[in-house]
Design an enzyme around this catalytic site. Structure first.
Site, PDB file in Angstrom:
ATOM      1  N   GLY A  32     -13.867  -5.525  16.793  1.00 30.05           N
ATOM      2  CA  GLY A  32     -13.080  -6.754  16.623  1.00 30.05           C
ATOM      3  C   GLY A  32     -12.541  -6.809  15.209  1.00 30.05           C
ATOM      4  O   GLY A  32     -13.005  -6.071  14.334  1.00 30.05           O
ATOM      5  N   SER A  36     -14.147 -11.696  12.798  1.00 33.33           N
ATOM      6  CA  SER A  36     -14.056 -12.154  14.191  1.00 33.33           C
ATOM      7  C   SER A  36     -15.380 -12.734  14.691  1.00 33.33           C
ATOM      8  O   SER A  36     -15.427 -13.366  15.740  1.00 33.33           O
ATOM      9  CB  SER A  36     -13.627 -10.988  15.099  1.00 33.33           C
ATOM     10  OG  SER A  36     -14.506  -9.891  14.936  1.00 33.33           O
ATOM     11  N   GLY A  37     -16.456 -12.470  13.957  1.00 34.20           N
ATOM     12  CA  GLY A  37     -17.763 -12.986  14.378  1.00 34.20           C
ATOM     13  C   GLY A  37     -18.665 -11.925  14.978  1.00 34.20           C
ATOM     14  O   GLY A  37     -19.700 -12.248  15.586  1.00 34.20           O
ATOM     15  N   LYS A  38     -18.303 -10.665  14.805  1.00 38.72           N
ATOM     16  CA  LYS A  38     -19.091  -9.558  15.382  1.00 38.72           C
ATOM     17  C   LYS A  38     -20.532  -9.551  14.876  1.00 38.72           C
ATOM     18  O   LYS A  38     -21.484  -9.483  15.652  1.00 38.72           O
ATOM     19  CB  LYS A  38     -18.502  -8.184  14.992  1.00 38.72           C
ATOM     20  CG  LYS A  38     -17.100  -7.915  15.438  1.00 38.72           C
ATOM     21  CD  LYS A  38     -16.640  -6.520  15.016  1.00 38.72           C
ATOM     22  CE  LYS A  38     -16.543  -6.309  13.516  1.00 38.72           C
ATOM     23  NZ  LYS A  38     -15.577  -7.148  12.808  1.00 38.72           N
ATOM     24  N   SER A 106     -13.766  -0.787  13.859  1.00 37.58           N
ATOM     25  CA  SER A 106     -13.321   0.337  14.697  1.00 37.58           C
ATOM     26  C   SER A 106     -11.978   0.005  15.354  1.00 37.58           C
ATOM     27  O   SER A 106     -11.918  -0.227  16.556  1.00 37.58           O
ATOM     28  CB  SER A 106     -14.386   0.707  15.742  1.00 37.58           C
ATOM     29  OG  SER A 106     -15.109  -0.394  16.232  1.00 37.58           O
TER      30      SER A 106
HETATM   31  S1  ADX Z   1     -13.801   0.447  10.102  1.00 37.15           S
HETATM   32  O1  ADX Z   1     -12.353   0.201  10.240  1.00 37.15           O
HETATM   33  O2  ADX Z   1     -14.075   1.690   9.357  1.00 37.15           O
HETATM   34  O3  ADX Z   1     -14.506   0.380  11.391  1.00 37.15           O
HETATM   35  P1  ADX Z   1     -15.837  -1.290   8.984  1.00 37.15           P
HETATM   36  O4  ADX Z   1     -16.253  -2.114  10.143  1.00 37.15           O
HETATM   37  O5  ADX Z   1     -16.719  -0.167   8.571  1.00 37.15           O
HETATM   38  O6  ADX Z   1     -14.315  -0.785   9.211  1.00 37.15           O
HETATM   39  O7  ADX Z   1     -15.671  -2.235   7.707  1.00 37.15           O
HETATM   40  C1  ADX Z   1     -14.889  -3.392   7.828  1.00 37.15           C
HETATM   41  C2  ADX Z   1     -15.327  -4.438   6.823  1.00 37.15           C
HETATM   42  O8  ADX Z   1     -15.028  -3.997   5.496  1.00 37.15           O
HETATM   43  C3  ADX Z   1     -14.531  -5.711   7.046  1.00 37.15           C
HETATM   44  O9  ADX Z   1     -15.268  -6.651   7.792  1.00 37.15           O
HETATM   45  C4  ADX Z   1     -14.247  -6.206   5.666  1.00 37.15           C
HETATM   46  O10 ADX Z   1     -15.275  -7.071   5.237  1.00 37.15           O
HETATM   47  C5  ADX Z   1     -14.319  -4.986   4.771  1.00 37.15           C
HETATM   48  N1  ADX Z   1     -12.995  -4.406   4.379  1.00 37.15           N
HETATM   49  C6  ADX Z   1     -12.655  -4.092   3.111  1.00 37.15           C
HETATM   50  N2  ADX Z   1     -11.429  -3.521   3.078  1.00 37.15           N
HETATM   51  C7  ADX Z   1     -10.984  -3.464   4.362  1.00 37.15           C
HETATM   52  C8  ADX Z   1      -9.782  -2.978   4.968  1.00 37.15           C
HETATM   53  N3  ADX Z   1      -8.799  -2.435   4.260  1.00 37.15           N
HETATM   54  N4  ADX Z   1      -9.654  -3.078   6.314  1.00 37.15           N
HETATM   55  C9  ADX Z   1     -10.653  -3.614   7.042  1.00 37.15           C
HETATM   56  N5  ADX Z   1     -11.798  -4.104   6.528  1.00 37.15           N
HETATM   57  C10 ADX Z   1     -11.979  -4.022   5.193  1.00 37.15           C
END
Ligand code: ADX
Length: 197
Positions: A32, A36-38, A106
């Site tokens: 999400g 989003s509240g995951k 993700s």
């Molecule tokens: S993922 O895209 O690689 O799956 P992941 O879930 O590990 O991301 O990390 C997302 C979290 O990192 C977000 O909830 C947010 O707090 C933080 N974050 C920092 N920079 C970004 C970015 N550019 N995009 C998304 N999340 C970010």
């Protein structure tokens, strides 16, 4: 050696660990948008199952990106490596019989398919925590949406980087249509039959 420790000859089977824990190992993969509240749901699920006597572990950005993945950022390549390592770690947890609850943005179908192929389709259940971008941005729990709008974060999911909705999640939770308690109950009811021995 095997004369002295005959039972050390062979690694324990997954089934033996699951029997010990009285549960089946599984990965509940929550996808999400940011905010989003995951993780709130993941923690709620862990607490509910723990109180029923189940061993769970929550993996999310806070414990993974500050530890094993602290060399990774948010480029496409780093996101892929982030998900790949998380999936590999989850696979080990599942083999220990642990209910592994993953909370990661993700953001693409490709990344989620990669996770599923590493973990194995029988052990992987995809939960889409569906919260509209408007609600996530309004919530902005970490102030990151505001930073992204100001151009201080270049590739922030939902603002200047895509979030692809899952095509066929195993469960969809619409956080703006039901209360947290209702959503948590739906999640617990979804998981319980899957962890029964
Ligand atoms: S993922 O895209 O690689 O799956 P992941 O879930 O590990 O991301 O990390 C997302 C979290 O990192 C977000 O909830 C947010 O707090 C933080 N974050 C920092 N920079 C970004 C970015 N550019 N995009 C998304 N999340 C970010």
């Amino acid at each position: 050696m095997s004369d002295i420790f005959p039972t050390f000859d062979k690694l324990l089977e997954r089934k033996e660990r699951e029997t010990l824990l009285k549960q089946k190992g599984i990965v509940i993969w929550m996808t999400g948008r940011p905010a989003s509240g995951k993780t709130t749901l993941a923690v709620g699920l862990e607490k509910a199952l723990h109180e029923m006597g189940h061993l769970c572990y929550v993996l999310d950005g806070d414990n993974v990106r500050t530890g094993i993945n602290n060399d990774l950022h948010f480029s496409q390549g780093d996101r892929k490596e982030n998900i790949r390592r998380i999936a590999e770690v989850s696979k080990l947890f599942v083999r220990c019989g642990v209910i592994t609850i993953n909370s990661f943005v993700s953001p693409s179908e490709k990344l989620r398919t990669l996770a599923k192929s590493i973990i194995g389709q029988h052990d992987f259940k995809l939960v889409y925590v569906n919260t509209s971008i408007e609600v996530c941005e309004k919530r902005d729990t970490k102030g990151l949406y505001a930073k992204a709008r100001r151009g201080e974060i270049k590739n922030f999911t939902g603002i200047n980087d895509p979030f692809e909705e899952p095509v066929s999640p195993d469960l969809e939770i619409k956080t703006d249509q039901h209360s947290f308690e209702e959503n948590l109950q739906a999640l617990v009811e979804f998981v319980l039959p899957k962890i029964r021995l």
